[in-house]
Design an enzyme around this catalytic site. Structure first.
Site, PDB file in Angstrom:
ATOM      1  N   LYS A  29       0.814  -1.211   0.000  1.00 17.84           N
ATOM      2  CA  LYS A  29       0.000   0.000   0.000  1.00 17.84           C
ATOM      3  C   LYS A  29       0.850   1.264   0.000  1.00 17.84           C
ATOM      4  O   LYS A  29       0.547   2.228  -0.695  1.00 17.84           O
ATOM      5  CB  LYS A  29      -0.958   0.000   1.197  1.00 17.84           C
ATOM      6  CG  LYS A  29      -2.007  -1.111   1.149  1.00 17.84           C
ATOM      7  CD  LYS A  29      -3.161  -0.827   2.092  1.00 17.84           C
ATOM      8  CE  LYS A  29      -4.043   0.274   1.595  1.00 17.84           C
ATOM      9  NZ  LYS A  29      -4.705  -0.028   0.314  1.00 17.84           N
ATOM     10  N   LEU A 202     -16.132   4.332  -2.001  1.00 13.91           N
ATOM     11  CA  LEU A 202     -17.308   3.484  -2.170  1.00 13.91           C
ATOM     12  C   LEU A 202     -17.221   2.615  -3.416  1.00 13.91           C
ATOM     13  O   LEU A 202     -18.243   2.179  -3.943  1.00 13.91           O
ATOM     14  CB  LEU A 202     -18.568   4.363  -2.250  1.00 13.91           C
ATOM     15  CG  LEU A 202     -18.766   5.371  -1.108  1.00 13.91           C
ATOM     16  CD1 LEU A 202     -19.931   6.295  -1.420  1.00 13.91           C
ATOM     17  CD2 LEU A 202     -18.987   4.640   0.214  1.00 13.91           C
ATOM     18  N   GLY A 203     -16.024   2.373  -3.910  1.00 13.72           N
ATOM     19  CA  GLY A 203     -15.868   1.553  -5.104  1.00 13.72           C
ATOM     20  C   GLY A 203     -16.505   2.219  -6.315  1.00 13.72           C
ATOM     21  O   GLY A 203     -16.303   3.401  -6.574  1.00 13.72           O
ATOM     22  N   GLY A 206     -18.240   5.684  -6.081  1.00 12.61           N
ATOM     23  CA  GLY A 206     -17.535   6.949  -5.896  1.00 12.61           C
ATOM     24  C   GLY A 206     -16.974   7.111  -4.498  1.00 12.61           C
ATOM     25  O   GLY A 206     -16.415   6.175  -3.926  1.00 12.61           O
ATOM     26  N   ASP A 228      -9.495  -5.203 -12.770  1.00 15.72           N
ATOM     27  CA  ASP A 228      -8.770  -5.539 -11.537  1.00 15.72           C
ATOM     28  C   ASP A 228      -8.806  -4.313 -10.626  1.00 15.72           C
ATOM     29  O   ASP A 228      -8.258  -3.267 -10.950  1.00 15.72           O
ATOM     30  CB  ASP A 228      -7.328  -5.914 -11.882  1.00 15.72           C
ATOM     31  CG  ASP A 228      -6.510  -6.350 -10.666  1.00 15.72           C
ATOM     32  OD1 ASP A 228      -7.007  -6.232  -9.531  1.00 15.72           O
ATOM     33  OD2 ASP A 228      -5.368  -6.803 -10.868  1.00 15.72           O
ATOM     34  N   ALA A 231      -5.603  -1.960  -6.956  1.00 18.31           N
ATOM     35  CA  ALA A 231      -4.924  -0.720  -6.567  1.00 18.31           C
ATOM     36  C   ALA A 231      -5.814   0.508  -6.642  1.00 18.31           C
ATOM     37  O   ALA A 231      -5.312   1.636  -6.567  1.00 18.31           O
ATOM     38  CB  ALA A 231      -3.693  -0.516  -7.442  1.00 18.31           C
ATOM     39  N   ALA A 232      -7.112   0.319  -6.766  1.00 13.80           N
ATOM     40  CA  ALA A 232      -7.995   1.469  -6.955  1.00 13.80           C
ATOM     41  C   ALA A 232      -7.905   2.454  -5.792  1.00 13.80           C
ATOM     42  O   ALA A 232      -7.777   3.669  -5.984  1.00 13.80           O
ATOM     43  CB  ALA A 232      -9.431   1.006  -7.140  1.00 13.80           C
ATOM     44  N   SER A 273      -0.861  -0.597 -13.028  1.00 14.28           N
ATOM     45  CA  SER A 273      -2.141  -0.131 -13.590  1.00 14.28           C
ATOM     46  C   SER A 273      -2.352   1.366 -13.416  1.00 14.28           C
ATOM     47  O   SER A 273      -3.294   1.926 -13.972  1.00 14.28           O
ATOM     48  CB  SER A 273      -3.300  -0.872 -12.916  1.00 14.28           C
ATOM     49  OG  SER A 273      -3.483  -0.419 -11.578  1.00 14.28           O
TER      50      SER A 273
END
Length: 294
Positions: A29, A202-203, A206, A228, A231-232, A273
């Site tokens: 991270k 919140l994926g 948003g 994938d 790493a978002a 990515s």
């Protein structure tokens, strides 16, 4: 190092499934956020540790290639940290972290406080011992440096750490662990009892920004097909730190960080990515143009 297995459906307890691909990708991270911030246009220094193994060599090289200063990255005896990741057919993931060398970063080494004092912001995560996190956070507070904490892997946070945190950035799961509240709006309100600002990611929905004495603000994410999502969150935090450091208004900074994260989920891997600034700028401008035309 991220050891990533790609499967159609993630295995349940006691189940064995066949995957269709496997990759080793530089991750962690802290390193992910460092790369994301550097690719977003920030001048970034990394404090941490790698082992004396081949993974350590690769991890250091990947940071250097991204433009991250690794003068604060120690090499210690033993193995580098690893993350064992399963990514399913919808791009969702589950992760087991084995700390390795990360476990040795239990305080600041010579030169670390100087690096922190020279920064606009200090990005912290919980893949090193809490004593190391606390030492860095206290150094940042002493020098007037903004502390941004991603509370992952999720665990209860000591009040001493929250007291020196300026911005807390958990995802929905982590926010629920910290507050005991499953609704993000309720969790955001609860977090503000401990920190002045919070962003709950919140994926695909948003992010939710909350600050004391104001109503929470929801910033939607661009609609994309995820390959994938590993790493978002780290992409979002790195880009957000740069945007805030540049003085952008909060909602603009959140939208720009969401654009960077949306680009990252369309590609495989963690740091590999992450988009460069020009890509994020172009994508964000296209989103804005689309909204304006409608």
């Amino acid at each position: 190092m991220d050891l990533v297995a790609y499967v159609a459906t993630a295995p349940r307890r006691g189940e064995t499934v066949t995957g269709h691909a496997f990759r080793t990708v530089p991750g962690g991270k802290g390193a992910n956020q460092a790369v994301a911030a550097a690719r977003s246009g920030g001048a970034v220094s990394m404090i941490g540790a790698v082992g004396e193994d081949d993974f350590g060599v690769r991890l250091r090289a990947s940071l250097t290639e991204a433009g991250v200063d690794t003068g604060g990255l120690r090499t210690v005896e033993g193995e580098s940290g690893t993350a064992h990741i399963v990514v399913d057919g919808e791009g969702a993931n589950s992760i087991v972290v084995v700390p390795g060398a990360n476990g040795t970063v239990d305080g600041l080494a010579h030169g670390d406080e100087r690096r922190i004092a020279a920064a606009d912001a200090l990005l912290l995560q919980l893949e090193i011992p809490l004593t190391g996190v606390l030492a860095a956070a206290h150094a940042a507070r002493e020098h007037g440096v903004r502390v941004v904490l991603t509370p992952a892997p999720a665990q209860p946070l000591p009040p001493e750490l929250l007291a020196v945190t300026d911005l807390l950035v958990p995802n929905e799961h982590e926010a629920a662990v910290l507050t005991g509240k499953s609704d993000p709006y309720d969790a955001a309100s609860a977090l503000l009892a401990s920190v002045p600002e919070a962003v709950i990611t919140l994926g695909a929905k948003g992010s939710l920004y909350a600050v004391r004495d104001a109503e929470p603000v929801h910033v939607p994410a661009p609609r994309v097909k995820a390959e994938d999502t590993t790493a978002a969150g780290d992409t979002f935090v790195g880009a957000l730190a740069v945007a805030r450091g540049e003085g952008r208004p909060v909602q603009d900074a959140l939208a720009w960080a969401s654009a960077a994260a949306a680009l990252s989920v369309q590609r495989a891997g963690a740091s590999a990515s992450m988009p460069h600034r020009a890509e994020t700028d172009a994508f964000a401008a296209g989103l804005l143009e689309g909204r304006t035309s409608r």
